[in-house]
Enzyme design. Sequence first.
Site, short mmCIF file in Angstrom:
data_model
loop_
_atom_site.label_atom_id
_atom_site.label_comp_id
_atom_site.label_asym_id
_atom_site.label_seq_id
_atom_site.Cartn_x
_atom_site.Cartn_y
_atom_site.Cartn_z
N GLY A 233 30.89 35.08 27.91
CA GLY A 233 30.85 36.42 26.75
C GLY A 233 30.25 37.73 27.22
O GLY A 233 30.01 38.41 26.28
N GLU A 268 27.95 29.44 30.12
CA GLU A 268 29.43 29.70 30.82
C GLU A 268 30.36 31.08 30.96
O GLU A 268 30.41 31.08 30.52
CB GLU A 268 30.51 28.31 29.86
CG GLU A 268 30.47 27.60 29.14
CD GLU A 268 31.26 26.59 29.16
OE1 GLU A 268 32.38 27.22 28.11
OE2 GLU A 268 31.16 25.46 28.48
N GLY A 270 31.18 33.77 33.20
CA GLY A 270 32.43 34.16 33.71
C GLY A 270 31.96 36.13 34.03
O GLY A 270 31.31 36.10 35.83
N ARG A 271 32.72 36.43 33.41
CA ARG A 271 32.36 38.06 33.66
C ARG A 271 30.83 38.43 33.82
O ARG A 271 30.59 39.13 35.07
CB ARG A 271 32.67 38.91 32.17
CG ARG A 271 33.23 40.29 32.83
CD ARG A 271 33.28 41.07 31.24
NE ARG A 271 33.85 40.62 30.01
CZ ARG A 271 35.01 40.22 30.22
NH1 ARG A 271 35.46 41.07 30.80
NH2 ARG A 271 35.46 40.09 29.29
N ARG A 307 44.03 43.93 32.82
CA ARG A 307 43.31 44.10 32.16
C ARG A 307 43.59 45.55 31.24
O ARG A 307 43.57 44.82 29.89
CB ARG A 307 42.23 43.69 32.05
CG ARG A 307 41.41 42.86 32.59
CD ARG A 307 39.78 42.70 33.11
NE ARG A 307 39.22 42.58 31.61
CZ ARG A 307 38.69 43.44 30.53
NH1 ARG A 307 38.80 44.21 31.50
NH2 ARG A 307 38.68 43.14 29.44
N TYR A 311 44.92 44.72 27.51
CA TYR A 311 44.13 45.27 26.31
C TYR A 311 43.46 46.45 25.83
O TYR A 311 42.36 46.28 25.17
CB TYR A 311 42.26 44.11 26.74
CG TYR A 311 42.54 42.81 27.23
CD1 TYR A 311 42.94 41.32 26.11
CD2 TYR A 311 42.90 42.45 29.00
CE1 TYR A 311 42.85 39.91 26.66
CE2 TYR A 311 42.24 40.64 28.70
CZ TYR A 311 42.81 39.52 27.84
OH TYR A 311 43.29 38.31 28.63
N CYS A 338 58.27 48.38 35.83
CA CYS A 338 58.83 49.32 34.74
C CYS A 338 58.81 48.77 33.20
O CYS A 338 59.19 47.79 32.77
CB CYS A 338 60.39 48.91 34.95
SG CYS A 338 60.81 49.75 36.66
N TYR A 367 38.51 38.29 35.73
CA TYR A 367 40.03 38.04 35.11
C TYR A 367 41.31 39.25 35.70
O TYR A 367 41.67 40.11 35.21
CB TYR A 367 39.54 38.40 33.63
CG TYR A 367 38.56 37.42 32.81
CD1 TYR A 367 39.27 36.38 32.45
CD2 TYR A 367 37.69 38.18 32.35
CE1 TYR A 367 38.45 35.28 32.11
CE2 TYR A 367 36.84 37.50 32.17
CZ TYR A 367 37.31 35.24 31.25
OH TYR A 367 36.53 34.55 31.57
N1 LLP Z 1 33.69 29.80 27.85
C1 LLP Z 1 34.68 29.20 27.35
C2 LLP Z 1 34.74 28.69 26.62
C3 LLP Z 1 35.54 30.59 26.75
O1 LLP Z 1 36.76 30.68 26.79
C4 LLP Z 1 35.23 31.59 28.30
C5 LLP Z 1 36.14 32.51 28.39
C6 LLP Z 1 34.03 31.59 28.98
C7 LLP Z 1 33.21 30.57 28.69
C8 LLP Z 1 33.62 33.16 30.03
O2 LLP Z 1 33.65 34.37 28.75
P1 LLP Z 1 32.89 35.40 29.78
O3 LLP Z 1 30.96 35.26 30.20
O4 LLP Z 1 33.96 35.71 31.24
O5 LLP Z 1 33.03 36.54 28.80
N2 LLP Z 1 40.68 37.56 30.44
C9 LLP Z 1 39.92 37.56 29.09
C10 LLP Z 1 38.79 37.17 28.81
C11 LLP Z 1 39.22 36.00 28.48
C12 LLP Z 1 37.60 35.46 28.19
C13 LLP Z 1 38.70 33.94 28.04
N3 LLP Z 1 37.44 32.97 27.46
C14 LLP Z 1 39.36 39.97 29.55
O6 LLP Z 1 39.57 40.01 30.30
O7 LLP Z 1 38.32 40.61 29.14
#
Ligand code: LLP
Length: 404
Positions: A233, A268, A270-271, A307, A311, A338, A367
């Site tokens: 997150g 965990e 990602g971003r 995105r 969003y 379209c 993403y």
């Molecule tokens: N762990 C769990 C259980 C999650 O559901 C997620 C993301 C993460 C870790 C990784 O989160 P991060 O560190 O990337 O924020 N598609 C959306 C974001 C969806 C996130 C879903 N879960 C976007 O493009 O903003």
Amino acid sequence: MKFKKNKLYIENVSAENIVNKFGSPTYCYSLKKLKENIKNFKKNFKRINPLICFSVKSNSNDYILKEIKLSGLGADVVSMGELLKALKNGISAKKIVFSGVGKSYEELEYAIEKKILLINCESESEIFDIEKIAKKKRKIVDIGIRLNPDIDAKTINKISTGKRENKFGLTEENFLKCIKKFKNNKNLKIKCLSVHIGSQICSYKPYAKMLSVINKVIKKSKHIFEYIDVGGGMGIKYSNNTKSLNYKKYNSLLINFLKKNKSKIIFEPGRSIIGDVACLLTKVLHIKKTKNINFIILDSAMNDFMRPALYNANHRIIPSKKNKLVNNLNHEFVGPICETTDKFGNFSKFQKINKGDIFAILDVGAYGMVLSSNYNLRAKPAEILVKGSSLKVITKRQMINKII
Ligand code: LLP
């Protein structure tokens, strides 16, 4: 990514060069930036020695995952596909956690077979399925239970996951019930409490709340958790107006938390690892001037990068070659699809734009490609990895005949 003599470079290669060689639209990753991000993430939390499980849903490219493996990270997966991808790229099963509200029986069977570190369960029904499989296979399976801490992460509503009304995890009441019920189960070992309150979080405050809720729930449960999985997150700076997350504060909150609870922390992310590693290079197909809006029609669209349409996310768009600034003209960057939501941004101040110009949409590493589709029967873009002066195609541009 930087400008040299008014031209945009990704490491030592100009954006123009990449498009001339590989066409557009093209996702373009900097290996150096990826390594830097991983190093910084580790450094930020060095004192707590966490297990860092890269969230594969944010980017599942094989080359990226190989790099993730090489840097010693594990993986957070949410489907059979992601689990297979992580394993295929050499990430050890002992560093894989499996999250998700709807794991199928087959997915659970496979994860148990592979002896992954933890299956983070999100319902009692799922725990029953795991117990059934474990019994059948005469195994003891390590699980986590995901708590829904009922916290507003103050992020985009559509990516908030920690509120009571969100489908994720178990409410405190149900969480405690499950601990009681499965604590002494012969085939299950409850090793982890997991949470994930949302994505693109730019303040440490929701994390502070989250940790205090976890603390309270642990006390009530009277259970010792070997792991606390705090999810991901962490937000990134999509624009100069975005606040940066204060990692120092988050780290010290965790240090305090660990004084009371002797657990290992799992992240965990990602971003925060992959978000700002890539840009999407795209070319201007047409310019259409109307009375109020100057439509810049690009060759990339919401099928390539979703995105903004999904969003209302804002991503910076920068030119591959600097030009004179033009004021007071409403430039709207749109794609050819379209749909009215197929647009990337609106700018009243922008440089002079010509047909054929190349632009970079920034911060698309997370993403981005994973959310791409063949909508409007458009082929998916290519992905290129830049390492110094060398270029590697890490995903070939999809051939149109593959989808016809
Ligand atoms: N762990 C769990 C259980 C999650 O559901 C997620 C993301 C993460 C870790 C990784 O989160 P991060 O560190 O990337 O924020 N598609 C959306 C974001 C969806 C996130 C879903 N879960 C976007 O493009 O903003």
